[in-house]
Design an enzyme around this catalytic site. Structure first.
Site, short mmCIF file in Angstrom:
data_model
loop_
_atom_site.label_atom_id
_atom_site.label_comp_id
_atom_site.label_asym_id
_atom_site.label_seq_id
_atom_site.Cartn_x
_atom_site.Cartn_y
_atom_site.Cartn_z
N ASP A 249 10.22 5.65 -10.22
CA ASP A 249 9.85 6.33 -11.46
C ASP A 249 10.61 7.64 -11.65
OD1 ASP A 249 8.20 4.26 -12.03
OD2 ASP A 249 6.33 5.39 -11.96
N LYS B 33 -0.78 -4.27 -3.14
CA LYS B 33 -2.07 -3.75 -2.64
C LYS B 33 -2.19 -2.30 -3.10
CE LYS B 33 -5.20 -2.15 0.45
NZ LYS B 33 -5.58 -0.72 0.63
N SER C 150 0.82 -1.21 0.00
CA SER C 150 0.00 0.00 0.00
C SER C 150 0.86 1.27 0.00
CB SER C 150 -0.94 -0.05 1.21
OG SER C 150 -1.89 0.99 1.17
#
Length: 425
Positions: free
Chosen positions: A300, A314, A289
């Site tokens: 990224d 998740k 999460s």
């Protein structure tokens, strides 16, 4: 001519009179399921072998409706709602474990460090088969949480099937107050800081900033090994603010629900607390999460090298909706997406360097998967980077941590080389 006009008038009247009927049919289709529900409710209320109140029946019906949607949507009773607020704000009583329903099985996402569950050897991926002898096959997630939690000093017996085991184990755990100190630190070498986030609660970013500032008062910060292993997640806002500490501009994460127009972007901004030093981030299957939001953003933006194992996956957003009677609904309303547009849900974040954790030889008979223990770190955040310990003691502590944790060792080696590696690129 008169006959033609008469027929036209009759036809027009017919068209006007039948035009509303499709809308009426739609209403019939919409309310037919509610009529059927009302009939079943009445039948159960008056004919079931035991007397059950209408409120209980409706509450159970709402639970069933929500929990059929996905593993994370659920109904929260007044008590459940209160417990959820406590778990993100400070401390609660229980065994210290994050669980989820995965494919109908009650599964451990991650134990919280230095809690009864952690000390009992529970690990990410373990399946809880029984709670106090009661099977969990048809139990709801909130019922499981309710049964596992309890007053400090009381016992709960869990039947656990470890991830790679052939037979289950029975584990008796004594409940305790679960303090949530979510940011901890330890100097590994001069200038290189180990920063461990155990979960994302209301205090995580503040605690992390405090740890960084205290270290920087007496040291030149050269690099960070950020440890998100076995961090089950928590608050979205805290994940964003943690990532924002290391990213000074651009998209951190965005969430998007059924309506594409509902997309919400969370952006980084330049601030005084920004940290711009080389980083390596440790992740594993227990990183879930909010941990995946942070690691995905760092990856990224090419801000940190990710080391370890693929994360839990998740990537759904749950909105807590309070009800008038003090209960609440936890409803999945959107999915998380990394800055590059990748969904985390059921996919997880892949490390840049896949490097499984290997137990030290002397620990092969123990259940600990995550070797850097709570007692290896400052029990509370360090006071000016010392916490009452002299340099020799701190160096010895770091040495022991590095000896027992192959992922941490490689993380330190890489973070020291990152400036040179980036120059080569």
């Amino acid at each position: 001519m008169r006959k033609t006009l008469w027929l036209t008038a009759i036809l027009a009247l017919f068209v006007i009179s039948v035009a509303p009927q499709p809308t009426h049919a739609v209403d019939e289709d919409r309310f037919e399921p509610l009529r059927r529900f009302s009939q079943v409710l009445d039948l159960v209320e008056h004919n079931y072998v035991k007397e059950i109140s209408r409120k209980e029946l409706v509450d159970d019906a709402v639970k069933g409706m929500l929990e059929q949607l996905d593993p994370h949507s659920t109904f929260l009773s007044t008590e459940d709602f209160k417990e959820m607020q406590e778990s993100t704000s400070g401390e609660f009583s229980g065994i210290g474990i994050e669980i989820s329903m995965e494919k109908g099985r009650l599964t451990v996402i991650s134990p919280i460090e230095d809690t009864p569950a952690y000390k009992a050897g529970l690990k990410a991926g373990d399946i809880i088969l029984e709670i106090n002898g009661e099977p969990t096959q048809s139990i709801t997630l909130m019922d499981a949480v309710s049964k596992i939690r309890g007053k400090r000093g009381t016992k709960v017996e869990l039947t656990i099937l470890h991830k790679d085991a052939n037979k289950p184990d029975k584990v008796t755990i004594i409940r305790d107050t679960i303090p949530i100190i979510s940011a901890k630190s330890q100097e590994l070498e001069d200038g290189y800081l180990y920063l461990r986030l155990t979960r994302f609660n209301e205090n995580t970013t503040r605690e992390m900033h405090k740890a960084l500032e205290q270290y920087k008062k007496k040291h030149t910060l050269k690099g960070i090994v950020l440890d998100l292993r076995n961090n089950p997640g928590g608050l979205l806002t805290q994940a964003v603010s943690v990532a924002d500490t290391f990213i000074d501009h651009g998209l951190i994460v965005y969430i998007e629900g059924r309506d594409k127009a509902s997309r919400k972007d969370f952006m980084a901004r330049a601030q005084d607390t920004d940290i711009d030093v080389p980083m390596v981030t440790l992740i594993n299957a227990g990183s879930a999460s909010a941990s995946e939001i942070v690691s995905g953003a760092l990856k990224d933006h090419d801000r940190s090298l990710l080391l370890g194992e693929r994360t839990f996956g998740k990537g759904s957003v749950q909105t807590i909706i309070p009800m008038a009677d003090g209960s609440g609904i936890k409803l999945t309303t959107a999915l998380y997406y990394t800055p590059s547009g990748r969904s985390i849900q059921a996919e997880g974040i892949d490390p840049d360097i896949a490097y499984p954790f290997v137990k030290p030889v002397e620990d092969t008979n123990k259940d600990d998967r995550f070797i850097v223990r709570e007692q290896d770190l400052s029990r509370h955040l360090e006071n000016n980077g010392h916490n009452g310990k002299n340099k020799a003691e701190r160096d010895e502590k770091a040495k022991m941590m590095l000896e027992r944790d192959n992922q941490l060792r490689l993380g330190l080696q890489l973070v020291k080389q990152l400036p040179r590696i980036k120059e080569i690129k």
